[in-house]
Design an enzyme around this catalytic site. Sequence first.
Site, short mmCIF file in Angstrom:
data_model
loop_
_atom_site.label_atom_id
_atom_site.label_comp_id
_atom_site.label_asym_id
_atom_site.label_seq_id
_atom_site.Cartn_x
_atom_site.Cartn_y
_atom_site.Cartn_z
N ASP A 221 -0.14 5.01 0.95
CA ASP A 221 -0.36 6.06 1.94
C ASP A 221 -0.32 5.53 3.37
O ASP A 221 -0.98 4.54 3.71
CB ASP A 221 -1.71 6.74 1.68
CG ASP A 221 -1.78 7.35 0.30
OD1 ASP A 221 -0.78 7.94 -0.13
OD2 ASP A 221 -2.83 7.22 -0.36
N ASP B 128 0.87 -1.17 0.00
CA ASP B 128 0.00 0.00 0.00
C ASP B 128 0.92 1.23 0.00
O ASP B 128 2.10 1.13 0.36
CB ASP B 128 -0.90 -0.03 1.24
CG ASP B 128 -1.68 1.26 1.43
OD1 ASP B 128 -2.36 1.68 0.47
OD2 ASP B 128 -1.61 1.84 2.53
N ASP C 153 -1.25 -0.40 6.18
CA ASP C 153 -1.55 0.19 7.48
C ASP C 153 -3.04 0.16 7.82
O ASP C 153 -3.42 0.40 8.97
CB ASP C 153 -1.12 1.67 7.49
CG ASP C 153 -2.03 2.51 6.59
OD1 ASP C 153 -2.83 3.33 7.11
OD2 ASP C 153 -1.99 2.33 5.36
#
Length: 234
Positions: free
Chosen positions: A20, A18, A189
């Site tokens: 961001d 991922d 995250d």
Amino acid sequence: MSNTTTPSKAKPFLAIFDLDETLIAADSASLWSAFLVERGIASTTLLEEEQDFMKAYAKGDMDMNSYMKATLKPMVGLDNGTVTKLVDAFIEEKIKPAIYQDAIARIEWHKKRGDKVLVVSATGEHLVKPIASMLGADDAIAINLEQINGSFTGNTVGALSYQQGKVTRMKTWLDEQETQFQGSYGYSDSINDLPLLNAVDRPFAVNPDPTLAMHAQVNEWTIMDWRHDNNIHR
């Protein structure tokens, strides 16, 4: 997602990241909106809308179609060359100062092993692809944007790489590859990426939000925290 290996040569692993809050200490789409406001291309009301959308995102219930429609509005009518120049400046000013040093180290670890590095993000391709390239990734999957006669329309194209859509897009990407992989790593995250992390062989919760952290603990996934002091890449 595993493939069998040939006797002659071991096949590489696929490392899926991922973007961001995983590779960078920020949300690139939110930074982009603020950047467009700074440049006078977007109204300050966009930042208010952005905050509301991000609250919904944190809960895992953001309407991605509505979000993209709102955040792409300032780009309507801009040609590809103009956007590319803006993105180049944006990466220099906003993204490079936010890169996690541990993220760079992890990407390099995979590359040295001969793994293929893929960034999969729920942000527009105009941002994700150049950022992923700058980070050393081999390829990127992002939300595709419509252009007509070289100008952005503000519309998206195809399946959105968000939540389960990341898995859908990733499977399509895998079908298009000449390389077969013997296994996969996944890093994120966000609880929004639970479908993606469930789809890989070796999931890692990186800088996890509280819900993902709890899920990772219950399932005995490896948890990595790249947010410690002095860990921003300079």
